[in-house]
Design an enzyme around this catalytic site. Structure first.
Site, PDB file in Angstrom:
ATOM      1  CG  ASN A   9      43.712  42.092  41.235  1.00  0.00           C
ATOM      2  OD1 ASN A   9      43.978  41.940  40.187  1.00  0.00           O
ATOM      3  ND2 ASN A   9      43.078  40.981  41.989  1.00  0.00           N
ATOM      4  CD1 TRP A  10      42.859  48.105  38.085  1.00  0.00           C
ATOM      5  CD2 TRP A  10      43.861  48.118  36.266  1.00  0.00           C
ATOM      6  NE1 TRP A  10      43.261  49.157  38.089  1.00  0.00           N
ATOM      7  CE2 TRP A  10      44.191  49.469  37.031  1.00  0.00           C
ATOM      8  CE3 TRP A  10      44.618  47.914  35.010  1.00  0.00           C
ATOM      9  CZ2 TRP A  10      44.725  50.321  36.350  1.00  0.00           C
ATOM     10  CZ3 TRP A  10      45.238  49.103  34.589  1.00  0.00           C
ATOM     11  CH2 TRP A  10      45.445  50.263  35.308  1.00  0.00           C
ATOM     12  CE  LYS A  11      39.353  40.825  41.825  1.00  0.00           C
ATOM     13  NZ  LYS A  11      38.485  40.118  42.490  1.00  0.00           N
ATOM     14  CG  HIS A  95      43.609  36.744  43.634  1.00  0.00           C
ATOM     15  ND1 HIS A  95      42.246  36.458  43.285  1.00  0.00           N
ATOM     16  CD2 HIS A  95      43.391  37.995  43.971  1.00  0.00           C
ATOM     17  CE1 HIS A  95      41.322  37.263  43.634  1.00  0.00           C
ATOM     18  NE2 HIS A  95      41.988  38.388  44.074  1.00  0.00           N
ATOM     19  CD  GLU A  97      39.127  36.709  41.468  1.00  0.00           C
ATOM     20  OE1 GLU A  97      39.768  37.162  40.628  1.00  0.00           O
ATOM     21  OE2 GLU A  97      38.296  37.470  42.217  1.00  0.00           O
ATOM     22  CD  GLU A 167      42.867  39.498  48.247  1.00  0.00           C
ATOM     23  OE1 GLU A 167      42.623  41.020  48.131  1.00  0.00           O
ATOM     24  OE2 GLU A 167      42.996  39.062  47.383  1.00  0.00           O
ATOM     25  N   GLY A 173      34.947  40.790  46.270  1.00  0.00           N
ATOM     26  CA  GLY A 173      33.714  40.993  45.134  1.00  0.00           C
ATOM     27  C   GLY A 173      32.481  40.775  45.645  1.00  0.00           C
ATOM     28  CB  SER A 212      34.232  44.276  49.685  1.00  0.00           C
ATOM     29  OG  SER A 212      33.743  43.158  48.879  1.00  0.00           O
TER      30      SER A 212
HETATM   31  C1  PEP Z   1      40.864  41.231  45.335  1.00  0.00           C
HETATM   32  O1  PEP Z   1      40.523  40.967  43.806  1.00  0.00           O
HETATM   33  O2  PEP Z   1      41.997  40.979  45.595  1.00  0.00           O
HETATM   34  C2  PEP Z   1      39.764  41.865  45.757  1.00  0.00           C
HETATM   35  C3  PEP Z   1      40.099  42.362  47.122  1.00  0.00           C
HETATM   36  O3  PEP Z   1      38.604  42.421  45.097  1.00  0.00           O
HETATM   37  P1  PEP Z   1      37.497  43.418  45.917  1.00  0.00           P
HETATM   38  O4  PEP Z   1      38.341  44.528  46.574  1.00  0.00           O
HETATM   39  O5  PEP Z   1      36.534  43.604  44.695  1.00  0.00           O
HETATM   40  O6  PEP Z   1      36.954  42.689  46.673  1.00  0.00           O
END
Ligand code: PEP
Length: 250
Positions: A9-11, A95, A97, A167, A173, A212
């Site tokens: 997931n490049w966001k 997600h 976010e 998640e 993050g 992470s």
């Molecule tokens: C995500 O954005 O879904 C995610 C898991 O990010 P990260 O791996 O940076 O924690």
């Protein structure tokens, strides 16, 4: 046997130039990774670039969000059919976010899940608790509520066509990863909710861990019985790290 899935997931990161280089790196290093499915989720504006660069390769691509509505007067939104038009196989829905910064409710996320599924996309449903909710001991209540919104709208069969990503919001993050045991407990709980309604759907459901995940913790996490891969944010922006996680899952 569930085929592991590693989804990047490049966001809201990247440029045409950096994405081209990242995809070149991923494509050239993926040769030996054949036992798993690999997906990258890009900002919508770059999906045509992904289509050009990934068509005919083993890497699929994904939207990061979609509208719950059919095409029409919804300025700025992207319909499921449009993601399909650019060759997406998957789309991330709910997600954290989107839930936090765009106020997406469980019900809206369920409608998005339904729209994706109706169009033939595979929705990756993100669910997970905040730190406050974990500290209050209501992790299971929260993930059950988020999952049940989809089951109530679409029925249990809807989960046969999708993927769930657990998640924990406090791990996204932040560099703080759930321990493999913490993650496994929640994954088993999620599978249990599904199994209570349909054992076959539960058995086939891929439940990814996200939060992470890095090359140095991926093996231990994915080795757990109910962890079927990862949804990777930060580490998916470096080909080397993403490939290392893919190899761990392989
Ligand atoms: C995500 O954005 O879904 C995610 C898991 O990010 P990260 O791996 O940076 O924690």
């Amino acid at each position: 046997m569930r085929r592991p899935l590693v989804a990047g997931n490049w966001k809201m990161n990247g440029s045409r130039e950096s994405i081209e280089a990242l995809l070149d790196g991923i494509k050239s290093g993926l040769g030996r990774v054949t036992a798993i499915e690999v997906v990258v989720g890009a900002p919508a504006i770059y999906l045509s670039d992904l289509q050009c660069q990934l068509q005919g390769t083993a890497v699929a691509w994904s939207g990061q969000d979609l509208s719950a509505e059919a095409p029409g007067a919804y300025t700025g939104e992207i319909a499921a059919s449009m993601l399909l038009d650019f060759g997406c196989k998957y789309v991330i829905v709910g997600h954290s976010e989107r839930r936090a910064y765009h106020g997406e409710s469980d019900q809206l996320v369920a409608k998005k899940y339904a729209a994706a599924r109706a169009a033939g996309l595979v929705p990756i449903l993100c669910i997970g608790e905040t730190l406050e909710e974990r500290e209050q001991g209501i992790t299971e209540k929260v993930v059950a509520r988020q999952l049940n919104a989809v089951i109530e709208l679409e029925g249990i069969a809807a989960l046969a066509d999708g993927v769930v990503a657990y998640e924990p919001v406090w791990a996204i993050g932040t560099g703080k990863t759930a321990t493999p045991e913490q993650a496994q407990d929640v994954h088993a709980f999620i599978r249990g909710i599904v199994a209570d309604k349909d054992a076959v759907v539960a058995d086939g459901l891929r439940i990814l861990y996200g939060g992470s995940m890095k090359p140095d913790n991926a093996i231990e996490l994915i080795a757990k019985q109910d962890i079927d891969g990862g949804l990777i944010g930060g580490a998916s922006l470096k080909a080397e790290d993403f490939l290392a996680i893919c190899s761990a899952a392989n």
